[in-house]
Structure formats: C-alpha cells, structure tokens
Scaffold this motif. Structure first.
Motif, short mmCIF file in Angstrom:
data_model
loop_
_atom_site.label_atom_id
_atom_site.label_comp_id
_atom_site.label_asym_id
_atom_site.label_seq_id
_atom_site.Cartn_x
_atom_site.Cartn_y
_atom_site.Cartn_z
N ILE A 10 -11.89 -9.56 6.15
CA ILE A 10 -11.71 -8.30 5.43
C ILE A 10 -11.93 -8.52 3.93
O ILE A 10 -11.33 -9.41 3.34
CB ILE A 10 -10.31 -7.72 5.67
CG1 ILE A 10 -10.06 -7.56 7.17
CG2 ILE A 10 -10.14 -6.39 4.95
CD1 ILE A 10 -8.66 -7.12 7.52
N THR A 11 -12.81 -7.71 3.33
CA THR A 11 -13.01 -7.72 1.89
C THR A 11 -13.02 -6.28 1.39
O THR A 11 -13.29 -5.35 2.16
CB THR A 11 -14.33 -8.41 1.50
OG1 THR A 11 -15.41 -7.72 2.14
CG2 THR A 11 -14.34 -9.86 1.92
N GLY A 12 -12.73 -6.09 0.09
CA GLY A 12 -12.77 -4.74 -0.43
C GLY A 12 -11.93 -4.56 -1.66
O GLY A 12 -11.52 -5.53 -2.32
N GLU A 13 -11.65 -3.30 -1.99
CA GLU A 13 -10.85 -2.97 -3.15
C GLU A 13 -10.08 -1.69 -2.88
O GLU A 13 -10.44 -0.91 -1.98
CB GLU A 13 -11.72 -2.81 -4.40
CG GLU A 13 -12.78 -1.73 -4.26
CD GLU A 13 -13.70 -1.68 -5.46
OE1 GLU A 13 -13.55 -2.55 -6.34
OE2 GLU A 13 -14.54 -0.78 -5.53
N ALA A 14 -8.99 -1.47 -3.65
CA ALA A 14 -8.14 -0.30 -3.46
C ALA A 14 -7.69 0.25 -4.79
O ALA A 14 -7.52 -0.49 -5.77
CB ALA A 14 -6.93 -0.68 -2.61
#
Length: 329
Positions: free
Chosen positions: A293-297
């Motif tokens: 899982i990779t990403g931003e919030a």
C-alpha cells in the motif's frame, strides 16, 4: 420416401456429424477448441437440445497448465426453439453448466481481446446457470492472483452486448461472497457495469465502466461500508499484529476507484473511521505475496492519541517519509 427420410433424420440425427459441426462452429467463434465425451447427444425433436458430457475447452497452444484446458465441466445442457432459430431468432432458452473449472492466464485475455471471434454473433442466451464451479486467474503461471470456489451463478440476457442481470455467490479466502448486478456494452472495448457485493465484513455498491482493451480494468464510483477494519485486513492477509484502536470499529469509503487484477486505486476517496476522517489517494499493489500500500491522505479529523496507543507490526505496509502519488492501473 424423401419426407420419411427427413423425418427420420430429425428424430434420430447423426450424432457424430452434429457434434463435429458444433465443435467447428465453437472454434470459429472463439478461437478455442472444444471436446466432449462420446456419450454427448444433440436432439432436434420435439425440442432442440444439447446434452454434453465431460466438456473441455482448450487453448490454441497446449503449452500451458492443465494440458491447455481453459475450462471443463462435468455436464452442459442447453435448450432452444428450433423453429424460431430457423426463422432468424438467434436465441438459446437456457444453458446449465455443472461443476465447471476455469483456469485463465494473461494470455487468454490477450487472445480474447485480439478479435478471436467472441462477441461477433447476435446469439442471445436467455439464462445461464453455473453450479458448483471453481475459477482461477493467474497473472503469471506460477502465481495465482485470484481463486474462487463453490461458484454458483445465474445470468439472464447474455449476449454480445453484455449481461442483462446476474446474481451469484462464491467462496474466497474461506469466506462466502454474494454479488449481483448488470452489465451492458457501451462501446467497442467497454461496458457499463453496476455491482453489489456482500462479504462477512464488507458491503459494496459500484457503478462504472469495465474496459476489456489492453488494460482490462474497472473504473467508477464505489461506496464501501466495512463492519470491522480489523476483520477485513486479516481476511486480506495483512498482518498488523495485535488489534489496534486505529483498526477497530466500522469504516466507510466512497469515491472514484479503479480495479485491475494487479492493483486497486482510490483517487480522492472520502474515508471515515473511528479515529479519522478525510480524503485519500491510495494504490494497493496485489502482485506480491501480500498487498503493498502506498499513497497520501488529507485528514480533516485524526485522533493521534488513539493512533499511537500501540505500535503494531505492519508487515505489508512500508512507512515512508514522503507522500507517493499512486500510479493508475
């Protein structure tokens, strides 16, 4: 005498000849070979019907798993109105497929996309029923990406333009999954899709588009409601150690989503959990032994005290010091 001969042929048609014609037509339309047991029969009177036993569908190349067999079934039966067929009504009343086993590879999807003949006829099947099936999809020959057992399904209005409605169930990772929906062709390489899915820990509704071009993906808007984040992550084989407050309770996720056999991608999705609320961009890579899982919030609300209450071992999530923009599938 000619009339008597015609009646005799209709009542007792030459089985080897008709079965050979059926196999050749199937290869012409799909590019795949078809074999069945000698006990299989085709009847023309009083109702046209097929009763095929030990059916096997083979790839053009036999250099693959299970001797090149894409699918097999213990029995396939079908009924159609012969007079309507002769008048030009290319429809089949019903097909029942018993104990099918389907094994698909990337090469099969490429073959179907290459214009092998699938979808070029106007034949409509009013109802298709699958009983006690097993489906496995392999992105690589040594790594099954998806396997579902105990597949039960009913589909109506099956034609080149899509599927009028479908409903069914299957087992995945030891849990029973129920689904229903509809699909209709909206372009040369795409179909409108609506889907409802229910598992022990998740409810999902989806409306969007299924693409069967070079990417083979689904894009649209999803509304996902999770009754237990902890149960869901464990079911997906994400080892996060002891139960953690951040993963307890319910959660909702709604917004744009893209799904392929290799990746799930959320873009600007609204997320709400017991300790947080905001928007997220997330890419979940499904190609390894465990999801990555990779990403931003961007959080509107975040309870840091609950988040730091324990330090679980997130074996499948690699923490990073900067945001990573997910790559669309």
């Amino acid at each position: 005498m000619l009339a008597i001969g015609c009646v005799a042929l209709i009542r007792n048609p030459p089985q080897p000849l008709l079965l050979d014609v059926l196999a050749k037509e199937f290869r012409k339309q799909t590019g795949y070979g078809q074999t069945f047991d000698a006990a299989s029969t085709i009847a023309l009177w009083p109702q046209a019907s097929l009763d095929l036993r030990d059916v096997k569908i083979r790839r053009p190349s036999l250099q693959s798993a299970r001797g090149g067999v894409v699918a097999d079934a213990v029995r396939v039966t079908a009924n159609l109105d012969l007079m309507n067929w002769l008048r030009g009504d290319r429809s089949i009343d019903a097909i029942v497929i018993e104990t099918p086993t389907v094994t698909l590879f990337d090469s099969d999807l490429r073959h179907l996309r290459a214009g092998s003949g699938v979808g070029k006829t106007a034949v409509e099947i009013r109802q298709v029923s699958l009983k006690d099936g097993f489906v496995s999809y392999h992105a690589r020959a040594t790594n099954p990406e998806f396997s579902a057992s105990k597949v039960q399904a009913t589909m109506s209005g099956v034609a080149a333009g899509g599927i009028g409605k479908f409903a069914g169930s299957f087992d995945w990772r030891g849990a029973a999954i129920k689904l229903s929906g509809a699909m209709a062709r909206s372009g040369p390489d795409k179909s409108d899709l609506s889907l409802n899915l229910k598992s022990p820990s998740t409810r999902m509704s989806f409306k969007g588009t299924a693409f069967d071009d070079a990417t083979t993906r689904i894009e649209g808007v999803a509304d996902i409601r999770v009754t237990s984040l902890d149960d869901l992550t464990r079911w997906l084989n994400i080892d996060h150690g002891p139960e953690h407050p951040a993963l307890s309770g319910r959660a909702t996720i709604s917004g744009p989503v893209a799904l392929s056999t290799r990746q799930i991608w959320l873009k600007g999705a609204d997320v709400k959990t017991a300790i947080a609320e905001g928007k997220v961009d997330v890419a979940i890579d499904l190609r390894g032994a465990r999801p990555k899982i990779t990403g931003e919030a961007a959080w509107q609300r975040l309870d840091l005290s609950s988040l730091t209450a324990a330090r679980p071992q997130l074996a499948s999530i690699a923490p990073r010091t900067r945001s990573l923009a997910p790559t669309p599938p």
